[in-house]
Design a protein around this motif. Structure first.
Motif, short mmCIF file in Angstrom:
data_model
loop_
_atom_site.label_atom_id
_atom_site.label_comp_id
_atom_site.label_asym_id
_atom_site.label_seq_id
_atom_site.Cartn_x
_atom_site.Cartn_y
_atom_site.Cartn_z
N ILE A 5 0.85 -1.19 0.00
CA ILE A 5 0.00 0.00 0.00
C ILE A 5 0.89 1.24 0.00
O ILE A 5 1.84 1.33 0.79
N PRO A 6 0.64 2.21 -0.87
CA PRO A 6 1.44 3.44 -0.87
C PRO A 6 1.45 4.10 0.50
O PRO A 6 0.43 4.14 1.19
N HIS A 7 2.61 4.65 0.88
CA HIS A 7 2.76 5.28 2.20
C HIS A 7 1.75 6.41 2.38
O HIS A 7 1.24 6.63 3.48
N SER A 8 1.44 7.13 1.30
CA SER A 8 0.51 8.26 1.40
C SER A 8 -0.87 7.84 1.83
O SER A 8 -1.61 8.61 2.44
N LEU A 9 -1.24 6.57 1.54
CA LEU A 9 -2.56 6.09 1.94
C LEU A 9 -2.58 5.64 3.39
O LEU A 9 -3.65 5.54 4.00
N LEU A 10 -1.41 5.34 3.96
CA LEU A 10 -1.34 4.91 5.35
C LEU A 10 -1.26 6.09 6.31
O LEU A 10 -1.49 5.95 7.50
N THR A 11 -0.89 7.26 5.79
CA THR A 11 -0.76 8.46 6.62
C THR A 11 -2.10 9.18 6.66
O THR A 11 -2.68 9.47 5.62
N PRO A 12 -2.63 9.46 7.87
CA PRO A 12 -3.94 10.12 7.96
C PRO A 12 -3.95 11.46 7.24
O PRO A 12 -3.00 12.23 7.30
N LYS A 13 -5.03 11.73 6.52
CA LYS A 13 -5.20 13.00 5.82
C LYS A 13 -6.35 13.77 6.46
O LYS A 13 -7.36 13.19 6.83
N HIS A 14 -6.17 15.06 6.59
CA HIS A 14 -7.21 15.91 7.16
C HIS A 14 -7.36 17.14 6.28
O HIS A 14 -6.53 17.41 5.40
N SER A 15 -8.39 17.89 6.53
CA SER A 15 -8.55 19.22 5.95
C SER A 15 -8.27 20.23 7.06
O SER A 15 -8.77 20.08 8.18
N CYS A 16 -7.48 21.23 6.75
CA CYS A 16 -7.15 22.26 7.74
C CYS A 16 -8.41 22.97 8.18
O CYS A 16 -9.22 23.41 7.35
N ALA A 17 -8.60 23.10 9.49
CA ALA A 17 -9.80 23.74 10.03
C ALA A 17 -9.86 25.23 9.70
O ALA A 17 -10.93 25.83 9.78
N LEU A 18 -8.73 25.81 9.28
CA LEU A 18 -8.71 27.24 9.00
C LEU A 18 -8.77 27.53 7.50
O LEU A 18 -9.61 28.30 7.04
N CYS A 19 -7.91 26.88 6.71
CA CYS A 19 -7.86 27.18 5.27
C CYS A 19 -8.53 26.12 4.41
O CYS A 19 -8.68 26.32 3.20
N SER A 20 -8.89 24.97 5.00
CA SER A 20 -9.58 23.86 4.33
C SER A 20 -8.70 23.09 3.35
O SER A 20 -9.18 22.17 2.68
N ASN A 21 -7.43 23.41 3.24
CA ASN A 21 -6.52 22.64 2.39
C ASN A 21 -6.22 21.29 3.03
O ASN A 21 -6.29 21.14 4.25
N ASP A 56 1.22 25.77 7.78
CA ASP A 56 1.22 27.17 7.32
C ASP A 56 0.30 28.03 8.19
O ASP A 56 0.65 29.15 8.57
N CYS A 57 -0.89 27.50 8.49
CA CYS A 57 -1.85 28.29 9.28
C CYS A 57 -1.40 28.46 10.73
O CYS A 57 -1.71 29.49 11.35
#
Length: 245
Positions: free
Chosen positions: A17-33, A42-43
């Motif tokens: 499985i690609p490492h990027s899929l094992l690392t949790p992804k979120h959306s920034c609560a401030l900028c939504s990125n 950055d925020c």
């Protein structure tokens, strides 16, 4: 006899499985990125820490000084305080959105931020963590109206991640009027005898957790109740500290 070096099938599957899929992804609560955390790096740079602060109450100061004027006249009852940020935009908008609109994701994001700041500070300063953490309790009526206690969520996150016991034996038994426009003296008068501790702390250390500190009247009164219940040391952890007006 030859050694069996083959890995279990499920291990091979995980490795594929690609490492990027094992690392949790979120959306920034401030900028939504997209971000690896709930508030992106950055925020976080927009959240300001005080260059100078009073060593007793953590109020931001314009110039270097050990104590502010208020603490020179009357020091707080608690023994120590840590506040990583100044209560100003954009952090203040996140706190208000969570506190008054119940945005749970923002609450988790602020809790992550708070816990990381406390952990980093104690590691840098080589300090011992307290034996308990306790949120500033809300009166049942206020909690019913809001639906939650924002400081309780922060305490839960800190308790779990830093392995500190959560103290559930504090109550607010009297509802104080709105405090925003009151002086420190008026706030103290409103808060008199409003906290009750239902378990002896018997010489143990405890940290009060809160989101914002303005005059310090609430945590000062809460500290008095905790010390009357036997706490030897009371520390205050507050996410953001308001400057003097």
């Amino acid at each position: 006899m030859t050694k069996h070096n083959q890995s279990a099938p499920w291990i091979d599957l995980i490795r594929s499985i690609p490492h990027s899929l094992l690392t949790p992804k979120h959306s920034c609560a401030l900028c939504s990125n997209h971000s690896q955390s709930r508030i992106c790096s950055d925020c976080i740079t927009y959240f300001k820490s005080p260059r100078y602060a009073c060593q007793h109450c953590a109020v931001p100061l314009e110039h270097h000084a050990l104590l502010c004027g208020e603490c020179l006249k009357q020091p707080p009852i608690y023994d120590d305080i840590y506040s990583p940020y100044i209560y100003q935009l954009p952090l203040s908008s996140l706190i208000l959105n969570y506190k008054h609109k119940g945005h749970h994701y923002i609450g988790r994001a602020l809790g992550d931020l708070f816990c990381h700041a406390v952990s980093s500070h104690y590691q840098r300063q080589h300090l011992s963590l307290p034996e308990w953490v306790v949120p500033v309790p809300l009166h049942w009526r206020q909690q019913w109206q809001r639906g939650f206690n924002q400081s309780f969520l922060f305490s839960q996150i800190i308790s779990k991640r830093l392995d500190i016991r959560l103290f559930p034996h504090a109550k607010r038994v009297l509802a104080a009027p709105m405090q925003k426009q009151l002086t420190r003296k008026q706030r103290l008068q409103n808060l008199r005898n409003c906290f009750k501790i239902n378990k002896s702390l018997d010489g143990q250390s405890i940290a009060i957790v809160d989101d914002v500190m303005t005059t310090g009247a609430t945590v000062n009164t809460f500290t008095k109740a905790l010390k009357q219940a036997g706490a030897e040391k009371v520390t205050v952890w507050v996410l953001a500290r308001t400057p003097f007006n």
